[in-house]
Design a protein around this motif. Structure first.
Motif, mmCIF file in Angstrom:
data_model
loop_
_atom_site.group_PDB
_atom_site.id
_atom_site.type_symbol
_atom_site.label_atom_id
_atom_site.label_comp_id
_atom_site.label_asym_id
_atom_site.label_seq_id
_atom_site.Cartn_x
_atom_site.Cartn_y
_atom_site.Cartn_z
ATOM 1 N N VAL A 52 16.062 48.635 0.073
ATOM 2 C CA VAL A 52 16.076 49.312 1.376
ATOM 3 C C VAL A 52 15.698 48.294 2.432
ATOM 4 C CG1 VAL A 52 15.107 51.157 2.796
ATOM 5 C CG2 VAL A 52 15.396 51.518 0.333
ATOM 6 N N VAL A 53 16.474 48.217 3.517
ATOM 7 C CA VAL A 53 16.153 47.305 4.614
ATOM 8 C C VAL A 53 16.274 48.038 5.944
ATOM 9 C CG1 VAL A 53 16.936 45.251 3.354
ATOM 10 C CG2 VAL A 53 18.520 46.423 4.897
ATOM 11 N N VAL A 54 15.447 47.636 6.900
ATOM 12 C CA VAL A 54 15.575 48.058 8.289
ATOM 13 C C VAL A 54 16.367 46.974 9.014
ATOM 14 C CG1 VAL A 54 14.359 48.499 10.461
ATOM 15 C CG2 VAL A 54 13.455 49.408 8.314
ATOM 16 N N ALA A 55 17.422 47.373 9.700
ATOM 17 C CA ALA A 55 18.254 46.429 10.447
ATOM 18 C C ALA A 55 18.084 46.697 11.932
ATOM 19 C CB ALA A 55 19.729 46.568 10.051
ATOM 20 N N THR A 56 17.594 45.706 12.668
ATOM 21 C CA THR A 56 17.328 45.899 14.092
ATOM 22 C C THR A 56 17.590 44.620 14.863
ATOM 23 O OG1 THR A 56 15.689 46.706 15.689
ATOM 24 C CG2 THR A 56 14.872 45.295 13.912
ATOM 25 N N ASP A 57 17.738 44.762 16.178
ATOM 26 C CA ASP A 57 17.881 43.597 17.051
ATOM 27 C C ASP A 57 16.657 43.446 17.954
ATOM 28 O OD1 ASP A 57 18.138 45.711 18.780
ATOM 29 O OD2 ASP A 57 20.167 45.231 19.442
ATOM 30 N N ASP A 58 15.619 44.251 17.701
ATOM 31 C CA ASP A 58 14.483 44.308 18.622
ATOM 32 C C ASP A 58 13.190 43.931 17.895
ATOM 33 O OD1 ASP A 58 13.820 45.725 21.497
ATOM 34 O OD2 ASP A 58 12.170 45.913 20.070
ATOM 35 N N ASP A 59 12.468 42.959 18.480
ATOM 36 C CA ASP A 59 11.236 42.484 17.845
ATOM 37 C C ASP A 59 10.167 43.573 17.765
ATOM 38 O OD1 ASP A 59 12.200 39.931 17.365
ATOM 39 O OD2 ASP A 59 11.496 39.142 19.298
ATOM 40 N N ARG A 60 10.153 44.499 18.737
ATOM 41 C CA ARG A 60 9.154 45.567 18.697
ATOM 42 C C ARG A 60 9.357 46.463 17.478
ATOM 43 N NH1 ARG A 60 10.575 47.084 24.847
ATOM 44 N NH2 ARG A 60 12.554 46.402 23.944
ATOM 45 N N ILE A 61 10.604 46.776 17.201
ATOM 46 C CA ILE A 61 10.902 47.593 16.026
ATOM 47 C C ILE A 61 10.645 46.798 14.756
ATOM 48 C CG2 ILE A 61 12.740 48.794 14.776
ATOM 49 C CD1 ILE A 61 13.978 49.448 17.524
ATOM 50 N N ALA A 119 18.363 50.461 13.423
ATOM 51 C CA ALA A 119 17.458 50.958 14.465
ATOM 52 C C ALA A 119 17.551 50.060 15.689
ATOM 53 C CB ALA A 119 16.021 50.999 13.952
ATOM 54 N N ARG A 120 17.783 50.660 16.841
ATOM 55 C CA ARG A 120 17.816 49.888 18.084
ATOM 56 C C ARG A 120 16.907 50.539 19.112
ATOM 57 N NH1 ARG A 120 22.214 51.259 22.110
ATOM 58 N NH2 ARG A 120 22.841 53.386 21.651
ATOM 59 N N TYR A 121 16.403 49.722 19.996
ATOM 60 C CA TYR A 121 15.471 50.206 21.015
ATOM 61 C C TYR A 121 16.221 50.814 22.203
ATOM 62 C CZ TYR A 121 11.211 50.348 23.826
ATOM 63 O OH TYR A 121 10.138 50.759 24.557
ATOM 64 N N ALA A 122 17.346 50.210 22.562
ATOM 65 C CA ALA A 122 18.023 50.551 23.815
ATOM 66 C C ALA A 122 18.972 51.731 23.658
ATOM 67 C CB ALA A 122 18.774 49.339 24.344
ATOM 68 N N SER A 123 18.477 52.844 23.138
ATOM 69 C CA SER A 123 19.287 54.049 23.043
ATOM 70 C C SER A 123 19.573 54.598 24.441
ATOM 71 C CB SER A 123 18.557 55.107 22.219
ATOM 72 O OG SER A 123 19.197 56.357 22.310
ATOM 73 N N THR A 124 20.822 54.971 24.690
ATOM 74 C CA THR A 124 21.196 55.501 26.004
ATOM 75 C C THR A 124 20.482 56.813 26.295
ATOM 76 O OG1 THR A 124 23.370 54.476 25.807
ATOM 77 C CG2 THR A 124 23.127 56.217 27.450
ATOM 78 N N ARG A 125 20.463 57.712 25.302
ATOM 79 C CA ARG A 125 19.867 59.036 25.507
ATOM 80 C C ARG A 125 18.351 59.023 25.373
ATOM 81 N NH1 ARG A 125 22.556 62.889 21.423
ATOM 82 N NH2 ARG A 125 23.379 61.016 20.450
ATOM 83 N N TYR A 126 17.827 58.094 24.564
ATOM 84 C CA TYR A 126 16.394 58.156 24.265
ATOM 85 C C TYR A 126 15.886 56.737 23.986
ATOM 86 C CZ TYR A 126 12.160 60.582 22.591
ATOM 87 O OH TYR A 126 10.894 61.056 22.435
#
Length: 266
Positions: A51-60, A9-16
């Motif tokens: 199950v793990v969530v992998a993200t680079d964003d502290d908000r997520i 999961a990433r925050y900086a999606s180009t489309r959304y």
């Protein structure tokens, strides 16, 4: 054969931008974030060890931890979900025989899609990568075509050979059919479901490969495997009457909420 599900999961999606934190209302009117609904979908899958969530964003990360998710932080340099899954596997303890990439924009993914995918990869010891495909009915195909006419990117379609190895994936609707289908008609077009199962060796190799022209043009991460000569096994799954849609654009929110309500999902 231990199985790990990673939800990239990433925050900086180009489309959304901020898509994982978008709230979706269920049948009871309660709003839950997309990442929460994706986590809930993953937790319904049987035969999974972690199950793990992998993200680079502290908000997520904060949002995921707030509902009890297991979170692993990854680099902002990951170009796509497959790279993020590969980094997540490096950053956690444990050995897994199969790693599933359950992308965080498909909260309607039924548990049996993932279960059948894992079973399909296990049944083909020579396959290193597998992904599910779903034969469309006219209603879904007509939705894809309407999206393309409106200049929107909708679902991804797949074509594959007699051995079920993928020939190509595209955001265009392939193959060309040249005819109209009623909503309940079965069609020859297969919807690619955005889930992947990898053997660890293939997943670990992926980030070291340069993105090729087809991947760059289509924006489809699985094309890197095809461009490098690594077969991708297409596992046909049965929708069992369930509606399925990914959250690709803001316009998809009411559609997915309507599906959640119709299926009685809280």
């Amino acid at each position: 054969m231990p199985v790990l599900i990673v939800i990239p999961a990433r925050y900086a999606s180009t489309r959304y931008p901020g898509k994982p934190l978008v709230e979706l209302r269920g049948a009871d009117g309660e709003a839950k974030s997309l990442i929460r609904r994706s986590w809930d979908a993953a937790m319904q899958v049987s035969g999974v060890d972690r199950v793990v969530v992998a993200t680079d964003d502290d908000r997520i990360a904060d949002a995921a931890r707030s509902f009890g998710a297991d979170v692993v932080m990854t680099s902002v340099d990951c170009q796509n979900g497959t790279e993020r899954c590969a980094e997540a596997v490096k950053n956690i303890d444990g050995d897994y025989d199969i790693v599933v990439n359950l992308q965080g924009d498909a909260p309607l993914t039924p548990a049996w899609f993932v279960e059948d995918l894992v079973a399909g990869l296990r049944a083909q010891p020579d396959a290193d990568v597998a992904t599910p495909v779903l034969r469309t009915e006219g209603r879904a195909l007509n939705g894809f075509l309407a999206d393309r006419r409106a200049g929107r990117v909708g679902g991804t379609t797949a074509v594959f050979g007699t051995n079920h190895n993928a020939l190509y994936f595209s955001k265009e609707v392939i193959p060309y059919t040249g005819k109209n289908f009623a909503d309940d008609d079965e069609t020859p077009v297969f919807h690619h479901v955005g889930v992947y199962a990898y053997r660890p060796k293939a997943l670990a190799a992926y980030p070291g490969w340069t993105s090729g022209p087809l991947e760059q043009l289509e924006g489809l991460e699985q094309l890197r495997f095809l461009e490098r000569g690594t077969p991708v096994l297409c596992v046909e799954v049965d929708g069992k009457g369930r509606e399925f849609w990914e959250l690709n654009n803001p316009e998809d929110v009411p559609l997915i909420e309507a599906m959640l309500s119709k299926m009685g999902h809280a």
